[in-house]
Design a protein around this motif. Structure first.
Motif, short mmCIF file in Angstrom:
data_model
loop_
_atom_site.label_atom_id
_atom_site.label_comp_id
_atom_site.label_asym_id
_atom_site.label_seq_id
_atom_site.Cartn_x
_atom_site.Cartn_y
_atom_site.Cartn_z
N ASP A 80 1.24 -6.82 3.20
CA ASP A 80 0.91 -5.74 2.43
C ASP A 80 -0.85 -5.26 2.32
N GLN A 83 -2.73 -2.63 4.38
CA GLN A 83 -3.19 -1.17 3.78
C GLN A 83 -4.36 -0.89 3.33
N LEU A 168 3.44 5.70 3.40
CA LEU A 168 2.36 5.04 4.22
C LEU A 168 2.07 5.70 5.49
N SER A 195 -5.92 4.15 0.68
CA SER A 195 -5.17 2.78 0.26
C SER A 195 -3.77 2.68 0.77
N LYS A 196 -3.11 3.89 1.22
CA LYS A 196 -1.81 3.89 1.81
C LYS A 196 -1.89 4.23 3.17
N THR A 197 -3.13 4.09 3.83
CA THR A 197 -3.09 4.12 5.11
C THR A 197 -3.43 2.75 5.99
N ILE A 198 -3.08 2.56 7.09
CA ILE A 198 -3.56 1.57 8.16
C ILE A 198 -4.05 2.54 9.16
#
Ligand SMILES: Nc1ncnc2c1ncn2[C@@H]1O[C@H](COP(=O)(O)OP(=O)(O)OP(=O)(O)O)[C@@H](O)[C@H]1O
Ligand SMILES: [Mg+2]
Lengths: 433, 590
Positions: A80, A83, A168, A195-198
């Motif tokens: 996790d 993220q 995501l 914060s919800k991106t990679i």
């Protein structure tokens, strides 16, 4: 402990060979050069001769450099804490965060059993009428944006990512210009979506082999999150750079090219990535939005051509707008029957009239007489382009439908639109009916 | 016979080189043993003691020195009751069972039996002790869905055999022995409900191959009327992406007048197969009233599945088609897309470092395509019955340009060409088969003369349309303009067909003939029009009426009512009938 080899037999392009034993096909190795350590992947075995593709490229490698085999294929950490992080194509941090090494998973895994797939059923709202109304994007769809370079495809991609309700976002950048990379970062940050991106980003300045890893890394991570129930949106930009990286490597390896220098397996290579899009019946989903730039605005160029044969439609971006002709969402009929009763009718009706408008434009350009009907069409076409096609329009589907009726009503009589009477009775703006 | 063994000496993509001790044969199956898994592969080249195999799995993890076990058998499929309704991968692994066993993903090295082993079948013997039999002769039958599944002497039995015993009527599993056959040399061979057959060998157990003449009705007007396909014939559907190849095949797989349909999804999207496999169990076959799935087999090796099994998948499919043909049934094989199959060959050829031909396809591309389509045919079987395999393949030409090796090689061997056009699909004129460029060598449900007549109107209309682009409507004579309107009308009401309309989706030959004669009545008539506007308005009205007719249930009250309205519309303006059209109408009425 794995043996270390300190004699490189040959170096051609990005490929080196060493004599080694007990090596697996696809295994990873570390090559220590005077510029630092690079990863390399085994791409061919012939007796004890092992060919490796060096991620950082062959430049500067010496025949005396050390090669240490790692005993496993390319992996990426899946936790996790991915993220909000940014990595390069080799999976190394590009931000200032720590290297991640727990829970390593292989990339480029097997495909989903077709028998376990389900029929896509949920619309993804983007606020863009040319998508929501005319070519609806569907959860688990794989869809590229076909575009000439210079078009605002990355802003479009970022905007869809920001508006789409997904858990995501994974951005896979290939040959990205540094400015574009910063643009994505800033946009996501400002929108509070970082914060919800990679991000797995290969920039134009990075070694070409790393470009090849980006889709697989992005999709392997996406797959794991999807299996944990997350709805993941994967953005891949630009897949033409990915294909060009394959071409470059194939040519240095003296593979026989099939079409304009691209290797014969271009279709299979692209398909094995795009087919990762999926909706798991008992878990989350992966939707893939990609960018395919078309050299010379030529759809028959091997990259857009092969892509079109793989994906479930395409958005055709031209002159800053999503063109209704040339764009297609092949999954739209799975969802647009359940939105509003007038959705399909407005979609078909407005496009037919827009096609007539285009014919009229042609006639006008040829200097033929304009009839009364032609005049109506000319008015309609302009309104359609301004109020529907312009990318600055940002409204929910329902508003777009209402606007569609308004445009029609300001140009035509109900029976001229070819729309069914009972629909017109219900939706035709009252003041004008 | 001891089996040959070997060990891996090289890996290049999905091609593995193996050093062997002992005999191996071409196309023999071998298993590479690596890290606790057995990966299936097929011998594709033999040079001294070095053998090259194509691996039907991802090759990641294979090492030099891994051991390889050769099976002595060629790549084969299981033939027997229980094939219908199945969903297989290219190597005949049942995909739902694979999913039940290993979950969402296609883990390498998982091979399951194609035919259910625990299911029992009601066997009725047909042969008796003492009978002389040959390959494919009848030993007994079992019911399979609505079919009488013939249990035959395995196709690989050469020469004449004497039936030593046949099991009594009763319930048997596919692996149970139901007969014993004694060969000319005295050895006794047990026969079960199932046997194996190598996929790359055509089944030739028939008395005679015949000329395909009887139309295979697809219920698509444009095909049945203009570009027909015959039972036992071959046809291809080339077209650029998104032109409608897959949708056309999906429609055909539902409505074609054949006993059994085999769908080979070869290197295309997985999502498309999902539609078929979720929808078919719910749809009814109008002929039998049973679920469509009961007459269908799906072979699905989609684009992200291993390329070597994609190459095998079309052979797996055609072998099962030939098997049901041997039962006197009409089988239709739909392959989507043959280009992906050709590309699989190209990838392997590249790894073998063969001298490439055009666009890097191997030099043998043409002959391989030809021999695949040659497995279609209508045959007279040993007992006098006929059975057929019809093959329809889509082609996905690079850039949508038909001047490429796969399209060209296919056009040389098929009997009908349904070329899809980007122009027509962009204009949403479905099915987007180009009515002026496509052709068929088969006879359809209508006389050649009638078809030619309509085709002529279409061609002339297209010419006028072209001319009008240059000189405008103003510069076109009223007569020419009416020809143009007629061709547009023919296109809109007869050539185009709405496959999503419950009535228009499938049109019976009887109804096609009827509608066609109505259409010829219009095409062959002279009309009284003041000017072009009047002509256009009238034709639009006529078109709308005809579309309503197309949407009305055949011979319903509504149909009669709409037709009456149309007739008075026509009578209102018509001033006479072209004698040629009159003659055609006369023969059509007969
Ligand atoms: N007969 C038809 N009626 C209505 N729509 C159709 C028809 N045929 C095709 N379409 C539309 O065109 C889209 C693409 O069709 P299809 O998937 O059959 O194309 P294709 O030729 O198989 O493309 P590809 O080569 O990429 O697989 C469909 O999703 C559908 O929207
Ligand atoms: Mg298709």
């Amino acid at each position: 402990m794995k043996k270390v080899y300190s004699r490189i037999e040959s170096i051609t392009g990005n490929v080196i060979t060493v004599r080694a034993e007990d090596v697996q096909y696809g295994e990873l190795a570390q090559v220590s050069t005077r510029f630092g350590i690079s990863l390399a992947e085994v791409i061919r075995l012939a007796d004890d001769e092992v060919s490796l593709q060096v991620f950082a490229g062959g430049r500067g490698i010496s025949t005396g450099d050390e090669v240490r085999f790692l005993g496993h294929p390319m992996q990426v950490s899946f936790t996790d804490s991915l993220q909000g992080r940014i990595f390069n194509g080799a999976g190394e941090p590009r931000d200032k965060g720590p290297e991640l090494s727990e829970n390593l998973i292989p990339i480029g895994g097997p495909s989903v059993n077709p028998a376990n797939r389900i029929i896509p059923r949920e619309m993804i709202r983007t606020g863009i009428p040319m998508i929501d109304l005319f070519n609806t994007l569907v959860k688990s769809q794989k869809l590229p944006i076909f575009s000439v370079s210079g078009e605002p495809y990355n802003p479009l991609l970022a905007r869809i990512a920001m508006q789409a309700e997904v858990d995501l976002i994974i951005l896979g950048g290939m040959g990205l210009k540094y400015d574009d990379y910063l643009f994505f970062k800033d946009t996501l940050e400002q929108g509070g979506a970082l914060s919800k991106t990679i991000m797995f980003v290969h920039t134009a300045a990075d070694p070409v082999v790393e470009c090849l890893m980006v889709p697989d890394i992005s999709l392997a991570v996406a797959e794991r999150f999807a299996l944990k129930g997350k709805n993941v949106l994967v953005l891949l930009t630009d897949m033409t750079n990915f294909a060009d990286a394959m071409k470059e490597i194939a040519i240095t390896q003296e593979q026989v090219p099939s079409n304009r220098g691209y290797p014969g397996d271009l279709y299979s290579q692209l398909a094995s990535r795009y087919e990762k899009a999926v909706d798991f019946s008992d878990a989350g989903s992966i939707t893939i939005l990609a960018v395919t730039t078309m050299p010379g605005d030529d759809v028959t160029h091997p990259v857009p051509d092969n892509t079109g044969y793989i994906t479930e439609g395409q958005f055709y971006l031209k002159n800053g707008r999503i063109e209704p002709f040339g764009s297609l969402s092949r999954l739209k009929q799975q969802v647009n029957g359940k939105t509003r009763p007038d959705h399909r009718a407005i979609m078909d009706g407005m496009i037919k009239l827009y096609a007539s408008y285009k014919d009229t434009l042609e006639k006008k350009a040829m200097g033929f007489q304009m009839s009364n009907w032609d005049a109506k069409l000319l008015k309609y076409g302009e309104l359609f382009e301004q109020e529907m096609m312009d990318l600055s329009v940002n409204i929910p589907l329902e508003e777009a439908l209402d606007k569609g009726w308004e445009i029609l009503a300001s140009c035509f009589d109900p029976q001229e639109t070819g729309l069914r009477t009972e629909l017109a009775e219900k939706y035709w703006p009252k003041a004008r009916a | 016979m001891t089996k040959t063994n070997g060990s891996v000496t090289g890996v290049n993509g999905n091609m593995v080189t193996v050093r062997v001790e002992g005999a191996v044969s071409m196309n023999e199956v071998a298993y590479i043993e690596t890290r606790g898994k057995r990966l299936k592969s097929e011998v594709i080249r033999i040079r001294g003691d070095l053998v090259q195999v194509q691996v039907f799995e991802m090759t990641k993890g294979i090492r030099v020195g891994d051991s390889v076990a050769f099976t002595g058998e060629m790549l084969a499929v299981e033939l027997g009751p229980g094939l219908l309704g199945q969903i297989y991968d290219g190597l005949q692994n049942p995909l739902p069972e694979v999913a039940a066993k290993v979950g969402h993903f296609l883990e390498p090295g998982v091979y399951l039996e194609a035919l259910p082993r625990d299911r029992v079948w009601d066997f009725t013997p047909a042969a008796k002790a003492g009978d002389k039999v040959r390959a494919a002769d009848l030993l007994g039958t079992v019911p399979e869905g609505s079919f009488t599944h013939r249990i035959m002497v395995p196709f690989g039995f050469l020469g004449t055999y004497t039936v030593k015993s046949v099991a009594p009527a009763g319930s048997y599993k596919v692996t149970d022995r139901v007969a014993e056959l004694q060969g000319e040399d005295g050895t006794v061979h047990p026969v079960t409900l199932m046997f194996q057959w190598p996929v790359k060998r055509a089944v030739t157990c028939y008395a005679e191959r015949m000329k395909p003449v009887e139309p295979m009705v697809t219920h698509v007007r444009l095909i049945d009327t203009f570009f027909p396909v015959a039972k036992g014939g071959t046809y291809c559907i080339p077209g650029p992406f998104g032109a409608g190849k897959t949708v056309l095949q999906q429609i055909t797989s539902r409505h074609a007048d054949v006993d059994i349909v085999i769908v080979a999804a070869c290197g295309e999207r997985a999502g498309e197969v999902v539609e078929t496999l979720k929808e078919f169990p719910e749809l009814l076959d109008p002929h039998t009233g049973r679920s469509l799935m009961e007459r269908t087999i799906i072979v699905c090796n989609t684009s992200s599945m291993p390329v070597a099994s994609r190459e095998a998948s079309v052979y797996t499919a055609v072998t099962m088609a030939e098997y049901y043909r041997q039962m006197g049934l009409d089988v239709l094989l739909l392959a989507d897309s043959t280009s992906r199959w050709a590309q699989a060959m190209r990838e392997m050829s590249g790894r073998l470092e063969e001298i490439p031909g055009e666009e890097a396809f191997p030099a043998y591309l043409e002959s391989v395509i030809a021999s695949f389509y040659e497995r279609a045919g209508i045959v007279r079987l040993g007992d006098g019955k006929t059975g057929s395999v019809t093959i329809g393949g889509t082609v996905s030409p690079a850039g949508g340009n038909f001047e490429e090796p796969v399209t060209q090689a296919t056009l040389k061997v098929v009997g009908a060409f349904h070329g899809l056009s980007r122009e027509r699909s962009d204009a949403r004129k479905y099915p987007a088969i180009h009515p002026l460029e496509s052709w068929s060598k088969y006879t359809g449900i209508l006389s050649a003369e009638a078809v030619r007549y309509a085709h002529g109107v279409l061609a002339r209309g297209a010419e006028v349309g072209q001319m009008m682009k240059v000189v405008g409507e103003e510069g076109t004579s009223l007569d020419d303009y009416v020809v143009y309107l007629k061709s547009e009308y023919l296109d809109a009401v007869y050539i185009q067909q709405n496959s999503f309309d419950p009535v228009d989706a499938a049109v019976s030959p009887e109804r096609q003939k009827y509608t066609f004669s109505k259409v010829v009545g219009v095409l062959g008539s002279a009309f009284r029009f003041k000017d072009k506007d009047e002509a256009r308005d009238w034709f639009y009205k006529l078109r709308q009426g005809f579309l309503d007719l197309n949407g009305s249930e055949w011979k319903s009250d509504r149909f009669a009512q709409v037709e009456k309205g149309l007739q008075s519309l026509i009578d209102d303006r018509a001033t006479g009938l072209d004698p040629k059209a009159a003659r055609i109408l006369e023969t059509l009425e007969k």
